[in-house]
Design a protein around this motif. Structure first.
Motif, mmCIF file in Angstrom:
data_model
loop_
_atom_site.group_PDB
_atom_site.id
_atom_site.type_symbol
_atom_site.label_atom_id
_atom_site.label_comp_id
_atom_site.label_asym_id
_atom_site.label_seq_id
_atom_site.Cartn_x
_atom_site.Cartn_y
_atom_site.Cartn_z
ATOM 1 N N GLY A 37 -31.062 -12.527 -89.092
ATOM 2 C CA GLY A 37 -31.101 -11.079 -88.874
ATOM 3 C C GLY A 37 -30.892 -10.753 -87.416
ATOM 4 O O GLY A 37 -30.825 -11.621 -86.557
ATOM 5 N N ASP A 38 -30.761 -9.479 -87.160
ATOM 6 C CA ASP A 38 -30.550 -9.032 -85.786
ATOM 7 C C ASP A 38 -31.827 -9.125 -84.983
ATOM 8 O O ASP A 38 -32.920 -8.949 -85.503
ATOM 9 C CB ASP A 38 -30.054 -7.585 -85.773
ATOM 10 C CG ASP A 38 -28.669 -7.457 -86.366
ATOM 11 O OD1 ASP A 38 -27.906 -8.442 -86.289
ATOM 12 O OD2 ASP A 38 -28.347 -6.388 -86.903
ATOM 13 N N MET A 39 -31.669 -9.378 -83.716
ATOM 14 C CA MET A 39 -32.794 -9.418 -82.806
ATOM 15 C C MET A 39 -32.591 -8.321 -81.775
ATOM 16 O O MET A 39 -31.505 -8.153 -81.236
ATOM 17 C CB MET A 39 -32.876 -10.778 -82.101
ATOM 18 C CG MET A 39 -34.062 -10.881 -81.189
ATOM 19 S SD MET A 39 -34.291 -12.519 -80.496
ATOM 20 C CE MET A 39 -33.080 -12.533 -79.213
ATOM 21 N N THR A 40 -33.635 -7.553 -81.537
ATOM 22 C CA THR A 40 -33.575 -6.494 -80.538
ATOM 23 C C THR A 40 -34.471 -6.878 -79.384
ATOM 24 O O THR A 40 -35.615 -7.260 -79.583
ATOM 25 C CB THR A 40 -34.053 -5.145 -81.133
ATOM 26 O OG1 THR A 40 -33.272 -4.867 -82.293
ATOM 27 C CG2 THR A 40 -33.920 -4.037 -80.119
ATOM 28 N N GLU A 41 -33.941 -6.798 -78.186
ATOM 29 C CA GLU A 41 -34.696 -7.116 -76.990
ATOM 30 C C GLU A 41 -35.068 -5.812 -76.292
ATOM 31 O O GLU A 41 -34.223 -4.937 -76.119
ATOM 32 C CB GLU A 41 -33.823 -7.967 -76.066
ATOM 33 C CG GLU A 41 -34.601 -8.859 -75.167
ATOM 34 C CD GLU A 41 -33.696 -9.813 -74.422
ATOM 35 O OE1 GLU A 41 -33.352 -9.508 -73.274
ATOM 36 O OE2 GLU A 41 -33.318 -10.841 -75.009
ATOM 37 N N ILE A 75 -46.355 -2.664 -77.201
ATOM 38 C CA ILE A 75 -45.050 -2.153 -77.594
ATOM 39 C C ILE A 75 -45.056 -1.851 -79.086
ATOM 40 O O ILE A 75 -45.532 -2.648 -79.889
ATOM 41 C CB ILE A 75 -43.910 -3.134 -77.220
ATOM 42 C CG1 ILE A 75 -42.546 -2.506 -77.498
ATOM 43 C CG2 ILE A 75 -44.073 -4.469 -77.895
ATOM 44 C CD1 ILE A 75 -41.384 -3.259 -76.890
ATOM 45 N N THR A 76 -44.566 -0.674 -79.423
ATOM 46 C CA THR A 76 -44.479 -0.287 -80.830
ATOM 47 C C THR A 76 -43.207 -0.870 -81.431
ATOM 48 O O THR A 76 -42.319 -1.324 -80.713
ATOM 49 C CB THR A 76 -44.450 1.245 -80.984
ATOM 50 O OG1 THR A 76 -43.231 1.730 -80.396
ATOM 51 C CG2 THR A 76 -45.650 1.892 -80.310
ATOM 52 N N THR A 77 -43.089 -0.828 -82.736
ATOM 53 C CA THR A 77 -41.887 -1.317 -83.386
ATOM 54 C C THR A 77 -40.676 -0.459 -83.027
ATOM 55 O O THR A 77 -39.547 -0.904 -83.180
ATOM 56 C CB THR A 77 -42.068 -1.357 -84.913
ATOM 57 O OG1 THR A 77 -42.476 -0.063 -85.361
ATOM 58 C CG2 THR A 77 -43.101 -2.402 -85.308
ATOM 59 N N GLY A 78 -40.907 0.731 -82.518
ATOM 60 C CA GLY A 78 -39.824 1.589 -82.057
ATOM 61 C C GLY A 78 -39.419 1.317 -80.616
ATOM 62 O O GLY A 78 -38.478 1.913 -80.104
ATOM 63 N N GLY A 79 -40.156 0.436 -79.913
ATOM 64 C CA GLY A 79 -39.793 0.065 -78.559
ATOM 65 C C GLY A 79 -40.526 0.825 -77.462
ATOM 66 O O GLY A 79 -40.234 0.634 -76.288
ATOM 67 N N ALA A 80 -41.499 1.686 -77.799
ATOM 68 C CA ALA A 80 -42.255 2.421 -76.782
ATOM 69 C C ALA A 80 -43.288 1.485 -76.143
ATOM 70 O O ALA A 80 -44.124 0.916 -76.825
ATOM 71 C CB ALA A 80 -42.955 3.621 -77.396
ATOM 72 N N VAL A 81 -43.206 1.326 -74.817
ATOM 73 C CA VAL A 81 -44.081 0.413 -74.088
ATOM 74 C C VAL A 81 -45.154 1.200 -73.342
ATOM 75 O O VAL A 81 -44.868 2.198 -72.690
ATOM 76 C CB VAL A 81 -43.275 -0.428 -73.076
ATOM 77 C CG1 VAL A 81 -44.184 -1.320 -72.244
ATOM 78 C CG2 VAL A 81 -42.233 -1.271 -73.797
#
Length: 147
Positions: A37-41, A75-81
């Protein structure tokens, strides 16, 4: 003993054939890297940060230590740190895990303390009973206590 070399050769062939079959099954059963699957950094917002430990929190976010920045990150699953500054200067936070109290417990590798942070960001520090040497890892033990 008569027949020993024959038995040894048969065992060698059997082991070789078995190993070959296992490798063939393992190769077919293992997904290709592209199938994972795709990986998001996601970038960490503090440039001098050195993210080390990571764990899932009770709030469904991922929590991590930022050793170089002396912070605990979330960090949320949406990327908010969100980052929380630690009160101990240069404490080098290293490992983090969720405790039985639904707080996150972490080690300070350069101090003689263990830390606790709640999902709201309240931080409590506890002196290690046996100071010296720093603590690298922490986990919830089978007895429910932090180890």
């Amino acid at each position: 003993m008569p027949g020993t070399p024959t038995i040894r050769r048969r065992l060698d062939r059997l082991l070789t054939a078995s190993l070959g079959a296992l490798l063939a099954v393992a190769t077919q059963a293992a997904p290709a890297l592209a199938d994972v699957g795709d990986m998001t950094e996601y970038p960490v917002t503090t440039p001098e940060s050195f993210p080390a430990g990571i764990t899932a929190g009770p709030d469904r976010a991922l929590w991590f230590t930022e050793s170089g920045a002396n912070k605990i990150g979330r960090i949320t699953t949406g990327g908010a740190v969100t980052e929380f500054d630690l009160p101990t200067e240069s404490s080098f936070p290293f490992d983090i895990t969720q405790g039985p109290d639904r707080a996150l417990w972490f080690t300070e590798g350069a101090s003689d303390q263990i830390g606790r942070i709640t999902p709201t960001g309240a931080i409590t520090l506890f002196p290690r009973p046996n100071p010296g040497g720093g603590a690298d890892g922490i986990t919830r033990g089978p007895d429910g206590n932090m180890w």
